[in-house]
Motif scaffolding. Sequence first.
Motif, PDB file in Angstrom:
ATOM      1  N   ASN A 134     -38.297  62.519  18.636  1.00  0.00           N
ATOM      2  CA  ASN A 134     -38.589  62.695  17.209  1.00  0.00           C
ATOM      3  C   ASN A 134     -37.307  62.544  16.414  1.00  0.00           C
ATOM      4  OD1 ASN A 134     -40.041  65.048  18.955  1.00  0.00           O
ATOM      5  ND2 ASN A 134     -41.481  64.016  17.598  1.00  0.00           N
ATOM      6  N   PRO A 135     -37.441  62.325  15.090  1.00  0.00           N
ATOM      7  CA  PRO A 135     -36.260  62.060  14.261  1.00  0.00           C
ATOM      8  C   PRO A 135     -35.309  63.246  14.181  1.00  0.00           C
ATOM      9  CG  PRO A 135     -38.284  61.496  13.082  1.00  0.00           C
ATOM     10  CD  PRO A 135     -38.692  62.229  14.321  1.00  0.00           C
ATOM     11  N   PHE A 165     -41.077  67.457  19.687  1.00  0.00           N
ATOM     12  CA  PHE A 165     -41.813  68.319  18.767  1.00  0.00           C
ATOM     13  C   PHE A 165     -43.205  68.646  19.322  1.00  0.00           C
ATOM     14  CE2 PHE A 165     -39.645  66.763  14.556  1.00  0.00           C
ATOM     15  CZ  PHE A 165     -38.473  67.346  14.958  1.00  0.00           C
ATOM     16  N   PRO A 187     -45.446  68.870   1.735  1.00  0.00           N
ATOM     17  CA  PRO A 187     -46.574  67.944   1.607  1.00  0.00           C
ATOM     18  C   PRO A 187     -47.551  67.971   2.773  1.00  0.00           C
ATOM     19  CG  PRO A 187     -44.531  66.870   0.947  1.00  0.00           C
ATOM     20  CD  PRO A 187     -44.149  68.209   1.529  1.00  0.00           C
ATOM     21  N   LEU A 242     -32.952  72.994   7.032  1.00  0.00           N
ATOM     22  CA  LEU A 242     -32.877  71.587   6.624  1.00  0.00           C
ATOM     23  C   LEU A 242     -33.569  70.684   7.653  1.00  0.00           C
ATOM     24  CD1 LEU A 242     -29.199  71.299   5.274  1.00  0.00           C
ATOM     25  CD2 LEU A 242     -31.290  71.973   4.027  1.00  0.00           C
ATOM     26  N   PRO A 243     -34.132  69.529   7.260  1.00  0.00           N
ATOM     27  CA  PRO A 243     -34.158  69.010   5.898  1.00  0.00           C
ATOM     28  C   PRO A 243     -35.138  69.793   5.032  1.00  0.00           C
ATOM     29  CG  PRO A 243     -35.523  67.638   7.289  1.00  0.00           C
ATOM     30  CD  PRO A 243     -34.864  68.651   8.194  1.00  0.00           C
ATOM     31  N   VAL A 244     -34.884  69.779   3.736  1.00  0.00           N
ATOM     32  CA  VAL A 244     -35.727  70.544   2.808  1.00  0.00           C
ATOM     33  C   VAL A 244     -36.237  69.623   1.697  1.00  0.00           C
ATOM     34  CG1 VAL A 244     -33.766  71.301   1.378  1.00  0.00           C
ATOM     35  CG2 VAL A 244     -35.881  72.650   1.417  1.00  0.00           C
ATOM     36  N   ARG A 245     -37.496  69.789   1.354  1.00  0.00           N
ATOM     37  CA  ARG A 245     -38.077  69.066   0.222  1.00  0.00           C
ATOM     38  C   ARG A 245     -37.680  69.774  -1.061  1.00  0.00           C
ATOM     39  NH1 ARG A 245     -41.404  64.508   1.249  1.00  0.00           N
ATOM     40  NH2 ARG A 245     -41.746  64.426   3.490  1.00  0.00           N
ATOM     41  N   ARG A 246     -36.715  69.204  -1.756  1.00  0.00           N
ATOM     42  CA  ARG A 246     -36.259  69.809  -3.002  1.00  0.00           C
ATOM     43  C   ARG A 246     -37.383  69.825  -4.037  1.00  0.00           C
ATOM     44  NH1 ARG A 246     -30.741  69.991  -4.923  1.00  0.00           N
ATOM     45  NH2 ARG A 246     -29.376  70.240  -3.108  1.00  0.00           N
ATOM     46  N   ASN A 247     -37.497  70.943  -4.731  1.00  0.00           N
ATOM     47  CA  ASN A 247     -38.453  71.121  -5.818  1.00  0.00           C
ATOM     48  C   ASN A 247     -39.902  71.087  -5.343  1.00  0.00           C
ATOM     49  OD1 ASN A 247     -36.279  71.338  -7.685  1.00  0.00           O
ATOM     50  ND2 ASN A 247     -36.057  69.115  -7.537  1.00  0.00           N
ATOM     51  N   VAL A 248     -40.095  71.096  -4.043  1.00  0.00           N
ATOM     52  CA  VAL A 248     -41.412  71.341  -3.452  1.00  0.00           C
ATOM     53  C   VAL A 248     -41.323  72.673  -2.692  1.00  0.00           C
ATOM     54  CG1 VAL A 248     -43.153  70.531  -1.794  1.00  0.00           C
ATOM     55  CG2 VAL A 248     -41.961  68.889  -3.290  1.00  0.00           C
ATOM     56  N   ASP A 292     -34.069  73.158  -6.940  1.00  0.00           N
ATOM     57  CA  ASP A 292     -32.660  72.759  -7.021  1.00  0.00           C
ATOM     58  C   ASP A 292     -31.764  73.949  -7.348  1.00  0.00           C
ATOM     59  OD1 ASP A 292     -33.088  70.074  -6.489  1.00  0.00           O
ATOM     60  OD2 ASP A 292     -33.045  69.449  -8.598  1.00  0.00           O
TER      61      ASP A 292
END
Lengths: 339, 339, 339
Positions: B49-50, B116, B181, B295-301, B305
Amino acid sequence: MSTRPDGFYDLADFTRDEVRDLLALAQRLQDHPEPRALTGRILGLLFMNPSLRTLASFQAGMARLGGSSFVITPGQGTWQFETRMGAVMNGSAAEHVREGIPVLASYCDALAIRAFADGKDLASDLAETNFNGMAALSPKPVINLESAANHPCQALADWKTLDDQAIPATGKFVLSWVNHPRALPLAVPAATVHMAALRGMEVVVLRPEGYALPSAIMDKARAAASASGGSVTETDDADAALTGAHVVYAKEWGCTSHYGDAAADLALRSELSHWQVREATFGKARTDARFMHCLPVRRNVAVADEVLDGPRSLVLAEAHNRMVVQMAVLHRLLAGRQA
Amino acid sequence: MSTRPDGFYDLADFTRDEVRDLLALAQRLQDHPEPRALTGRILGLLFMNPSLRTLASFQAGMARLGGSSFVITPGQGTWQFETRMGAVMNGSAAEHVREGIPVLASYCDALAIRAFADGKDLASDLAETNFNGMAALSPKPVINLESAANHPCQALADWKTLDDQAIPATGKFVLSWVNHPRALPLAVPAATVHMAALRGMEVVVLRPEGYALPSAIMDKARAAASASGGSVTETDDADAALTGAHVVYAKEWGCTSHYGDAAADLALRSELSHWQVREATFGKARTDARFMHCLPVRRNVAVADEVLDGPRSLVLAEAHNRMVVQMAVLHRLLAGRQA
Amino acid sequence: MSTRPDGFYDLADFTRDEVRDLLALAQRLQDHPEPRALTGRILGLLFMNPSLRTLASFQAGMARLGGSSFVITPGQGTWQFETRMGAVMNGSAAEHVREGIPVLASYCDALAIRAFADGKDLASDLAETNFNGMAALSPKPVINLESAANHPCQALADWKTLDDQAIPATGKFVLSWVNHPRALPLAVPAATVHMAALRGMEVVVLRPEGYALPSAIMDKARAAASASGGSVTETDDADAALTGAHVVYAKEWGCTSHYGDAAADLALRSELSHWQVREATFGKARTDARFMHCLPVRRNVAVADEVLDGPRSLVLAEAHNRMVVQMAVLHRLLAGRQA
């Protein structure tokens, strides 16, 4: 040794004694590691096709000798390569091998290249038109990571595996065609039949009608056999082939009677799913007969779990020996040279 | 230490004192670099996985200790891997992990694996069927780069980050579900809640209905808490959870009430977009409360910020500590061994 | 030197004498290798776009100096990156550069970044909005691997190639637009015209109507020329431009009169396929005029085989010099520093 430019192109560039010397070097490096032998040396690895063993074992082998490597995979983080000479490059390929190869070679001390068969024109593939064209563009030594009709690193690793297992140099070696979802190249069968012949073995190629190895491959193997006291025959008679075998080496390849014709190949192989190595395959072989395959292998299509997971299987030893023998190739090409 | 084969599988294989020893080694290597500790050692990195942090920090960490690494990403320059035992391999996967894993392990001194969750069967994911099956195939020490329900490198880095910030071992640690999402795995929440519990903290899991952590995860964390003097509770009452918090650790994960049902998950989370960490989230927390995320994090979801860019955020320190603590893991596994 | 934070952003951050010093260091490292100069140093390589020379030459250059590197390619084994500030990240990008860049920088001693032009808004691309935004997020020195309107490593390699060939500092340097299947960025033409001007050459930009270089690029080059005694002009008159030329440097770029409008660009270039460098192109140039191109090049679209394979071509020397000059850049940035 070879009259070609320096490099590692084909086991046929070596006499049997020269191969034995190379394997002795491999054994020496295994017994007495030389972690500084290639300090400052750099290997370029160019993959036109996928890889697992080759990709990992060359990087690991260079590192174990103190050297470094970089990996280039055109079409993946790197521009697609054009290989046709004289091409008008208005398609998707942005870089021609005429630039790509010498440029990469200029950054390293040896350039290793994988370029599978085009699988369209048999004569062109057997002549190694594509690989030789690429190799000729490199001013640095070239290592063949598998070309249209050769895989000398695999052949060398397999030879060492036979030696490690004390399989007699004159033992019976059966290269058996096995089924696969689609046609695969001739590189490994060609390299394997030549390797076993050069080692002096009684080589039998067992394959169904339509899958005879091209005469160029058989002739080359027979020439090696005649120099080493071995023999090379082919048959579609499984009982005759397997009787008394020391080794069954399974390999998948595409039909040669209609080379490059995927539909004809699929029609032929639709009747051939019983060409799978199972424990029963070894019924008339020697009790201690061993099983070999270069990997990757389609489990329960080409070879049954019971064989791969059983005591006959040498597949992991073969794969490990890839790194061991390649370290000898790298050492021979790069140690003691001016960087 | 663990009764498992050598490796780094799960922080739960360590007592609290053993974790502290490992973090002391990390600190020692940070203060007194050992650029030759792993000379000649090779780490294999296998990514199903990535990755960003894991991919870069393990390579950098090995290099800082004088070692080398290679990266294999099946499906990308390497054959796709089959993981199902007994599979008839007539599909797209050309290589089975039964060969792929031991072959890669044979080229390196430790094999690090990311795999994963399948995200279909909760019991199977919690049992680490896939990762443990792969790890068991390696004759070399295995490092868990994130499995279905664990991420011990992240947990160890987070523990060090808490120590670096002098956050009390008995402080209040809120693991808060946040929106995303789509459904993400349970690996980080599971590892995080256990880590904070083993550290001795007052752990509160704050999550909406439908996203309760499975009892296996909570029970494991509670066992760690009882050994360390901490506690673990869960709630959907944000005010109660956040009051007096030293740390808010945000994480996204999929609904557990309908595990593996993407449509059900989306329906649930369509009402949950207010589950986003903002500055206002800290209204009842301690004035000096800190914010964490792996991290990684979806900013503003998931996180606004204003929090990520504000003074509470420890996300960059956590990420940097990945390299620092992994160097200790590598040193412990590989230094002083015969290559 | 530059008033910017440490790094290698733009050849314009250097005076001509400073460039000469850097090239002298490159020559010294070529003549007297320093295989331990960067022991323990780590270079992070972040590629937002494809690469061949840059990818291979930076890894090889670090290794030749005793250092290490890691490669990150978002979207390929690594999460896709979001670059827009303030974005609500509910799309396909999972990681924001605001985390990705400082995290990667925290693992290495210098971070090298490739980020091509967006190709939509000329002013934004000329202002390097994207690259500068990313670079500003790194606490470590940044190396520009090609940004929207710059490619300083290529420019430095080209300068060395001109020196190696003893092409006079006051010689005539023609940067000629050539055809390509689609619009390409302004990075190389911008860097090239500035480099040749700073070297003191008589620079002529030869391009069809619609492809004039933006005034910001021309003004910057003219400022460099005025400091070095050179000149910069542009024309669509091939005869006038090529007469007496020492060097023809071919480059493809998109139309600037309708920047970012692919249809308008294609319509314009449909009439421009004769803008291809052939041997006849050199009819009025100096007999010993040389040909340059940064590669990759579309053979027989941009440049004819006869030129690339003929004695005028310096393309392989330019590519090799990429590694040579980058080693000087890396040495300057990283040697003698505390790791």
